[in-house]
Every structure is written in C-alpha cells, then in structure tokens.
Enzyme design. Structure first.
Site, PDB file in Angstrom:
ATOM      1  CG  ASN A  92      46.870  26.493 -58.010  1.00 34.04           C
ATOM      2  OD1 ASN A  92      46.797  25.262 -58.011  1.00 34.04           O
ATOM      3  ND2 ASN A  92      46.251  27.232 -57.101  1.00 34.04           N
ATOM      4  CD  GLU A 129      29.110   8.651 -52.929  1.00 34.31           C
ATOM      5  OE1 GLU A 129      28.975   9.331 -51.902  1.00 34.31           O
ATOM      6  OE2 GLU A 129      28.156   8.309 -53.651  1.00 34.31           O
ATOM      7  CG  ASP A 142      44.154  23.179 -50.476  1.00 36.22           C
ATOM      8  OD1 ASP A 142      45.197  23.794 -50.789  1.00 36.22           O
ATOM      9  OD2 ASP A 142      43.132  23.754 -50.063  1.00 36.22           O
ATOM     10  N   GLY A 143      46.791  22.223 -48.860  1.00 32.74           N
ATOM     11  CA  GLY A 143      47.284  22.460 -47.502  1.00 32.74           C
ATOM     12  C   GLY A 143      48.799  22.472 -47.352  1.00 32.74           C
ATOM     13  NE  ARG A 149      37.995  26.882 -51.854  1.00 29.85           N
ATOM     14  CZ  ARG A 149      38.126  27.619 -50.742  1.00 29.85           C
ATOM     15  NH1 ARG A 149      37.064  27.968 -50.039  1.00 29.85           N
ATOM     16  NH2 ARG A 149      39.325  28.015 -50.329  1.00 29.85           N
TER      17      ARG A 149
END
Ligand code: IPE
Ligand code: IPE
Ligand code: MG
Length: 228
Positions: free
Chosen positions: A63, A195, A15-16, A182
């Site tokens: 998306n 994890e 993401d980003g 999230r």
C-alpha cells in the site's frame, strides 16, 4: 453464541473502503474515514465478546506505493485515532501494539504509535494490534536476518521469537471484507492453521452483526491441525 468457541485472536483484513466511497461518488479518503469508525466499533464488540487479540491490517508494505495524497490521508487518520481514542481503550483495560516497519512513517506518527504502545497496560485483557507498513514476507526476512546476526540456527518454533507477533498466539480466525479471496501478504506464517472467512461486505459496512456472523461460522468449523 457458544462462549467456548470465541476465537482468542482474530485477524481482520479491512478491505473495500475505496469502493465504498466510489459508490457514493466520494473521494477514497471518505471511505477510509468510514472504515476507521467501523474498526473502532468492531474492536469494542470483539473485546466485549471475549476476544483477546484483534489484529487489524491497516496498511500493507505494498500500500505504501499508493499516491502520496492517499497515504497522507491515512496518516492523518492514524494521528486522529491515536490522539482521541486510546484513553477510552486503556480505561477498559485494553492496550495497543503495532507490527510492521513504522520507520518510514512521519516522525510524529511514529511517536504517537510508540507512546500508544508504551502507555498500554502490561497485562491488557484485550490488545488491538495495528499492522502498519506490514508485510509478511518482510517480517519473515527480517526475522531470519535477526537470527543470522545472532548466529542462531533456528528449529521448531524458533522463528516465533523474531517475528513482530512474538508473544501473541496465532490468529484463530482471519476475516477479509470487500470480496477478494486472498491474504495480500497478511500474517502468512502465523496463518498456517487459521480459519479463513471471506465476505463481500465492504469494510465500512462491516458492523457488529457481521462480526457475529463470522464468529458463528468459525464456531461450526472443525479444526483438525492435521490430526484425524
Ligand atoms: C482497504 O481499503 C484499506 C487500505 C488498504 C488502506 P482499500 O483502500 O483497499 O479499498 P478498495 O479495495 O480500493 O475498495
Ligand atoms: C489489503 O488490501 C491491505 C489492507 C487491507 C491494509 P489491498 O486492497 O491492499 O489488497 P489487494 O491489493 O486487493 O490484494
Ligand atoms: Mg483494497
């Protein structure tokens, strides 16, 4: 790095890309392109470290509601990747797998993805798994419906056989770049004991050293799986 604590399977929420491009006053597609280059380097590095499965969250079911222009740009990137990068991956003993409902993608992209999977070595030492039009909720619903169609009552780990990830161990580590904390519908069933590692680094800036940091943090965690 402690070789015994290398995760067998890493899930990566990339993401980003959009924000990375915006900071440079560039269109979102520029960020996605940079993200693809980052993904290629991360996959190579993960393979070299001894990771066996890397699942990259490439496109979520949600998306698909983005503007057609952005989606077309992403499909163009899939074409580019699957045409140019697979041979190198195969030559290194690695293969690809696709999870998600690809039936809504352009026909030629579907063919590229299918061929990419079919031509992968059967006993691949490393598998790069693309989650495309993937959503965990749809995956679980689909799995339940398949079991119902076959009249099978599931128990224990019975659902596993009907999930897209059948045959792939659950992710040991899930990394999310871009600052949000999230899962956004990624591997919800398989992540029961994963994890989780969150970083503010925007995906195009997530490099080999950042992956090393995530794995170093993972190697310090005590995984109890409910036991004492
Ligand atoms: C993730 O980057 C890649 C995809 C979802 C396809 P984004 O496109 O979500 O980037 P941001 O979150 O807007 O920065
Ligand atoms: C998650 O990122 C999906 C992928 C990285 C493919 P999003 O940008 O879609 O997630 P939200 O909307 O911030 O939860
Ligand atoms: Mg995002």
């Amino acid at each position: 790095m402690d070789e015994n604590r290398i995760p067998l399977h890493i899930g990566l929420i990339m993401d980003g890309n959009g924000r990375w491009a915006k900071k440079r006053l560039m269109p979102r597609s520029y960020g996605h392109n940079a993200g693809m280059n980052a993904m290629i380097k991360i996959a190579e590095h993960a393979q070299n470290l001894g990771v066996k499965y890397l699942t990259v969250y490439t496109l979520s079911t949600e998306n698909l509601l983005r503007p057609e222009e952005e989606l077309e740009g992403l499909y163009a990137l899939f074409r580019k990747y699957f045409k140019k990068n697979l041979q190198k991956l195969y030559n290194s003993g690695a293969g690809v797998k696709v999870i998600g409902d690809v039936s809504v993608l352009p026909e030629d992209v579907q063919v590229l993805l299918r061929d990419g999977e079919n031509n992968s070595p059967k006993d691949a030492a490393f598998t790069l798994i693309f989650a495309i039009n993937y959503g965990a909720r749809s995956e679980i619903l689909r799995a339940c419906n398949l079991a119902v169609e076959r009249g099978e009552k599931l128990d224990g780990s019975g659902l596993d056989a009907y999930l897209y990830t059948h045959g792939v161990p659950d992710p040991d580590l899930i990394i999310r770049t871009g600052g949000e904390k999230r899962l956004s519908n990624f591997l919800l069933y398989q992540a029961a004991y994963s994890e989780l590692y969150f970083t503010d680094v925007l995906f195009p800036d997530f490099d080999e050293a950042e992956l090393d940091k995530a794995i170093a943090e993972y190697s310090k965690r005590e995984r109890r799986f409910g036991k004492i």
